[in-house]
Design a protein around this motif. Sequence first.
Motif, short mmCIF file in Angstrom:
data_model
loop_
_atom_site.label_atom_id
_atom_site.label_comp_id
_atom_site.label_asym_id
_atom_site.label_seq_id
_atom_site.Cartn_x
_atom_site.Cartn_y
_atom_site.Cartn_z
N UNK A 183 0.70 -1.79 -0.33
CA UNK A 183 0.13 0.25 0.28
C UNK A 183 0.80 1.30 -0.16
N UNK A 184 2.64 1.05 0.30
CA UNK A 184 2.97 2.08 0.97
C UNK A 184 4.49 2.42 -0.31
N UNK A 185 3.64 1.23 -1.66
CA UNK A 185 4.75 1.80 -2.58
C UNK A 185 5.35 2.44 -3.57
N UNK A 186 6.04 2.51 -3.98
CA UNK A 186 5.93 3.60 -5.92
C UNK A 186 4.37 3.53 -6.59
N UNK A 187 4.57 2.65 -6.87
CA UNK A 187 3.38 2.81 -7.50
C UNK A 187 2.33 1.26 -6.58
N UNK A 188 1.79 2.03 -6.19
CA UNK A 188 0.58 1.01 -5.17
C UNK A 188 -0.97 0.68 -5.99
N UNK A 189 -1.41 -0.62 -5.69
CA UNK A 189 -1.86 -1.04 -6.64
C UNK A 189 -3.48 -0.46 -6.10
N UNK A 190 -4.27 -0.13 -7.26
CA UNK A 190 -5.41 0.26 -6.94
C UNK A 190 -6.23 -0.31 -5.62
N UNK A 191 -7.13 -0.08 -4.77
CA UNK A 191 -7.62 -0.56 -3.94
C UNK A 191 -8.96 0.59 -3.70
N UNK A 192 -10.19 -0.77 -3.26
CA UNK A 192 -11.32 -0.59 -3.10
C UNK A 192 -11.25 -1.83 -1.88
N UNK A 193 -11.90 -1.22 -0.99
CA UNK A 193 -11.75 -1.90 0.39
C UNK A 193 -14.12 -1.56 1.21
N UNK A 194 -14.27 -2.22 1.42
CA UNK A 194 -15.57 -2.53 1.91
C UNK A 194 -16.02 -3.62 3.21
N UNK A 195 -16.20 -2.25 3.89
CA UNK A 195 -16.18 -2.77 5.97
C UNK A 195 -17.49 -3.02 6.44
N UNK A 196 -17.82 -4.44 7.33
CA UNK A 196 -18.65 -4.27 7.26
C UNK A 196 -19.08 -2.96 8.44
N UNK A 197 -20.73 -2.35 9.28
CA UNK A 197 -20.07 -1.67 9.91
C UNK A 197 -20.03 -2.46 11.75
N UNK A 198 -20.65 -3.97 11.42
CA UNK A 198 -20.55 -3.77 12.38
C UNK A 198 -19.13 -4.35 13.44
N UNK A 199 -18.48 -4.30 12.13
CA UNK A 199 -16.94 -4.41 12.58
C UNK A 199 -16.15 -3.01 13.25
N UNK A 200 -17.28 -1.99 13.33
CA UNK A 200 -16.50 -0.99 13.91
C UNK A 200 -17.60 -1.38 15.68
N UNK A 201 -18.21 -1.90 15.39
CA UNK A 201 -19.17 -1.86 16.80
C UNK A 201 -17.77 -3.01 18.19
N UNK A 202 -17.37 -3.72 17.52
CA UNK A 202 -16.93 -4.94 18.63
C UNK A 202 -15.40 -3.56 18.44
N UNK A 203 -14.86 -4.05 20.15
CA UNK A 203 -13.60 -3.26 20.37
C UNK A 203 -12.89 -4.28 20.58
N UNK A 204 -12.25 -5.03 19.17
CA UNK A 204 -11.07 -6.63 19.56
C UNK A 204 -9.75 -5.40 20.45
N UNK A 205 -9.35 -6.65 21.20
CA UNK A 205 -8.53 -6.45 21.91
C UNK A 205 -8.47 -4.96 22.99
N UNK A 206 -9.21 -3.94 23.18
CA UNK A 206 -9.01 -3.52 23.72
C UNK A 206 -9.84 -1.77 23.23
N UNK A 207 -10.30 -1.39 23.82
CA UNK A 207 -10.95 0.32 23.64
C UNK A 207 -9.58 1.12 23.01
N UNK A 208 -8.60 0.87 23.79
CA UNK A 208 -7.42 1.36 22.66
C UNK A 208 -6.70 0.85 21.87
N UNK A 209 -7.04 0.04 21.94
CA UNK A 209 -6.80 -1.27 20.62
C UNK A 209 -6.92 -0.60 19.36
#
Length: 274
Positions: free
Chosen positions: A153-179
Amino acid sequence: MHSKKKRQRKNASAMKLVGALVALFRQVAGMTQRQLAELACVGTETIASIEQGRRLLKLDLAILLDQVLQTKGALETAVENMPEIDRYPVWAAAFIDQEQEAIAISSYENQVVPGLLQTENYARAVFRSMVPAYSEDEINTRVSGRIERQQILHGKVPPTCSFLIGEGTLKDRLGSPAVFAEQVRHLRESADLPGLTLQIMPLGRATHAGLDGPFVLLETPDHQHLAYAETQRGSLFVEDPDEVSILARKYAMLRTQALNPEETKGLLDRLLGE
């Protein structure tokens, strides 16, 4: 199984030995981890993780550290003579190889943040959640491999990237609130990377094109289109054009159902504000 465990212990021991060498050479040079990180243009956490044997020292960084620490190729030699490390599950190896060469990546994930966007601490929490449990050495090896993959993702010519993430992943607190907070901050920063588009699939929809689970689409340099999907006990690497087409149509529909990139950034900003 016994052979695999012996190999994992050997891998972990090699990483710890190289990390101990980095720490020793740094201390002899009279530097703090922060000072070495600044000279090597990496994060302090990267140096700390390498010294603790939790992250693999890559060859290019080893060469740079040899120059900074004036160690006459000692770290380069150590890295070149390390045993081959099992960074990835066997079933994912073919996909990882194609991912590193891809010119376009489209990823839908509804359970966890995609591996290419995970922080080290979040990745560690993911692997610590595995059942049966991984050993600490295996976790360190897998985390190292996951973070190493992200360099595309940080190379001189990075790939074209599209990411779709379910909102449910942002409801969890995997690891800890700080993580979790660190992970959300990283997502927000990643959303501004060149050639990268991030969209959140909101909860509460009446229709959803991704009910069959997560998957990834790849386009190779010779414009071959491939797909990859993981299951609980393995994976499916799809090369048949008809099957890839079905997943591509699903992904296109998901993009229309998700928040657009600007709305996604606004959602992440609100989460960080909270």
